[in-house]
Design a protein around this motif. Structure first.
Motif, short mmCIF file in Angstrom:
data_model
loop_
_atom_site.label_atom_id
_atom_site.label_comp_id
_atom_site.label_asym_id
_atom_site.label_seq_id
_atom_site.Cartn_x
_atom_site.Cartn_y
_atom_site.Cartn_z
N ILE A 41 0.79 -0.85 0.33
CA ILE A 41 0.05 -0.08 -0.09
C ILE A 41 0.96 1.46 -0.23
N ALA A 45 1.30 4.22 -2.32
CA ALA A 45 1.14 5.52 -2.69
C ALA A 45 2.31 6.53 -3.17
N PHE A 62 -5.27 -3.88 -5.89
CA PHE A 62 -4.29 -4.35 -4.35
C PHE A 62 -4.72 -6.15 -4.99
N GLU A 314 -7.77 -0.45 -0.13
CA GLU A 314 -8.28 1.25 -0.94
C GLU A 314 -8.42 2.05 0.54
N PHE A 317 -5.11 3.50 1.65
CA PHE A 317 -4.44 4.02 -0.06
C PHE A 317 -4.57 5.36 0.22
#
Ligand SMILES: [Mn+2]
Length: 467
Positions: A41, A45, A62, A314, A317
């Motif tokens: 993650i 990012a 992911f 998510e 993220f």
């Protein structure tokens, strides 16, 4: 490891950066695939911040490392470039066969071992290619950070995120960081992006009231305090600590007194080096406003990891991208994860007496009392908490459905230095009896049919004992 390896990594980083830079034209459509854990993650990012700044049309997915047939499906999607983060090395054959064959560009930034392929449309950055140890010296987040830092120095503010990814992948050891990570941390401190101090390294030290911080503590799990509201409250009251304070409000003297009280509470575990260094030691906190969410990097790593483990990558993220609401939600996911892990560790503690011993490892059968996604991490936490002796590796068995068993194995860097490699032992054993499995020298997992448990244990012993 010497300077030569670091130089090779730097050189590989420059090549990956120029491969990426030439595709940041705003027209190349990019698909990013990353792993659903803290390292994956954080990597996604860091890269997404770069792509966003250059107006690149991109999407992020992911996933656990894709199987060959899934890569074949992926190749049918309409993108100009595919970037694999924290995975890809062990899928090189399928990437070659399905994606590169269609003349699409591929960038792989990974720290897992794998074969190295050369292709004009492919760039790879992997510490193993440079003689570094991908299990220790740098993770995917530090590698991704190194690339975007080469693209543009303005991305330096993301160093904290890179360190959080490394911590999430357990690349901070009892005596600190090594290799690329060590340089990265030192530079982040020198640049004033990260502040290093010392104190209780409990998750939630900047956000939970002290009682809650102790009660929810899973890293380390504090015998007699973790999970017990009553015990935590009484300890905090004895020390005259306000119920509103967080750990970082306490000030050094009170924090040291609290640490002493915790050491006194856990009895003989206090002398366990794993426990004591997990409880007290170096802290790294963010000093910039570049990132939202918790300031403490261990907390940040746990937040991202919790989002991955509870299948909400998510959310982590979006938090790492700077969305305040997502950061609030990610912290709620973190405390829910801590509650669930507390139950698993509580279960493990109750049954500490029933670990079975083989000459080269110990194992514990959880039956179906625990979710398969929690076992490996629970073993790591139990080792860090001084609950399990580390004279040999430990295996956790859990039933995943009617006739399947998942086996998680955990070891320590000290055992790895003596030549014990649970990753290799796992791969060899499952190859012999039929099943899936792989891993690093200190952590591995496999899946086998239920009726093969005894066979598995005997072969694992034979392979591991032979080292
Ligand atoms: Mn990783």
């Amino acid at each position: 490891m010497s300077r030569a390896e670091l130089r090779r990594f730097r050189h590989a980083t420059e090549e990956a950066a120029s491969f990426l830079r030439s595709r940041l034209d705003g027209k190349t459509r990019i698909k990013v695939l990353s792993h659903l854990d803290a390292d994956g993650i954080a990597s996604a990012a860091i890269l997404a911040k770069c792509l966003y700044r250059y107006n690149v049309p991109f999407t992020v997915r992911f996933t656990l490392p894709l199987a060959p047939n899934e890569i074949a499906e992926l190749a049918k999607e309409d993108h100009d470039m595919f970037i694999f983060l924290d995975q890809g090395s062990s899928q090189m054959d399928a990437i070659h066969k399905f994606i590169l064959a269609k003349h699409r560009d591929v960038l792989v930034i990974d720290h897992h071992p794998g074969p190295f392929v050369e292709h004009p449309n492919l760039a790879c950055l992997n510490p193993h290619m440079c003689g570094l140890n991908g299990g220790r010296d740098v993770s995917a987040s530090g590698s991704t950070y190194s690339v975007v830092e080469h693209v543009d120095l303005r991305f330096r503010g993301l160093a904290g995120l890179a360190i959080a990814g490394a911590i999430g992948d357990r690349q901070e050891f009892l005596d600190g960081f090594t290799g690329v990570n060590e340089n990265l941390v030192r530079r982040a401190i020198d640049l004033g992006l990260v502040y290093q101090s010392e104190g209780l390294r409990l998750i939630g030290r900047t956000i939970y009231p002290v009682v809650e911080c102790l009660r929810l503590s899973i890293r380390p799990y504090i015998l007699g305090l973790s999970g017990s509201l009553r015990a935590c409250r009484s300890l905090v009251d004895t020390l005259g600590i306000s119920h509103e304070s967080t750990l970082c409000d306490l000030g050094e003297e009170v924090e040291r007194r609290l640490a002493e009280a915790i050491f006194a509470r856990v009895g003989s575990i206090a002398t366990n080096e794993q426990f004591s260094r997990t409880l007290w030691g170096k802290l790294y906190s963010l000093t910039t406003d570049e990132l939202v969410g918790p300031r403490d990097l261990r907390e940040y790593a746990m937040m991202l990891d919790a989002c991955g483990n509870l299948r909400k990558p998510e959310v982590g993220f979006a938090a790492a991208m700077g969305d305040e609401d997502a950061a609030t939600e990610a912290l709620a996911v973190m405390s829910s994860y801590q509650e669930q892990m507390l139950n698993v560790l509580g279960e493990l503690v109750k049954k500490l007496g029933s670990f079975k011993l083989f000459p080269s490892f110990r194992y514990f059968n959880f039956g179906s009392s625990v979710g398969p996604g929690f076992v490996g991490e629970a073993l790591s936490l139990a080792i860090e908490s001084g609950l399990i002796p580390t004279d040999r590796p430990v295996l956790g068995l859990v039933r995943t459905d009617k006739d399947k068993i998942k086996i998680s194995a955990r070891s320590t860097p000290a055992l790895a230095a003596q030549g014990v490699d649970v990753g290799q032992a796992m791969a060899k054993t499952v190859a012999e009896i039929g099943g899936h499995g792989s891993g690093h020298d200190v952590a591995a997992a496999g899946r086998i049919p239920m009726q093969k448990i005894d066979e598995f244990l005997n072969i694992f012993e034979r392979v591991l004992g032979r080292k």
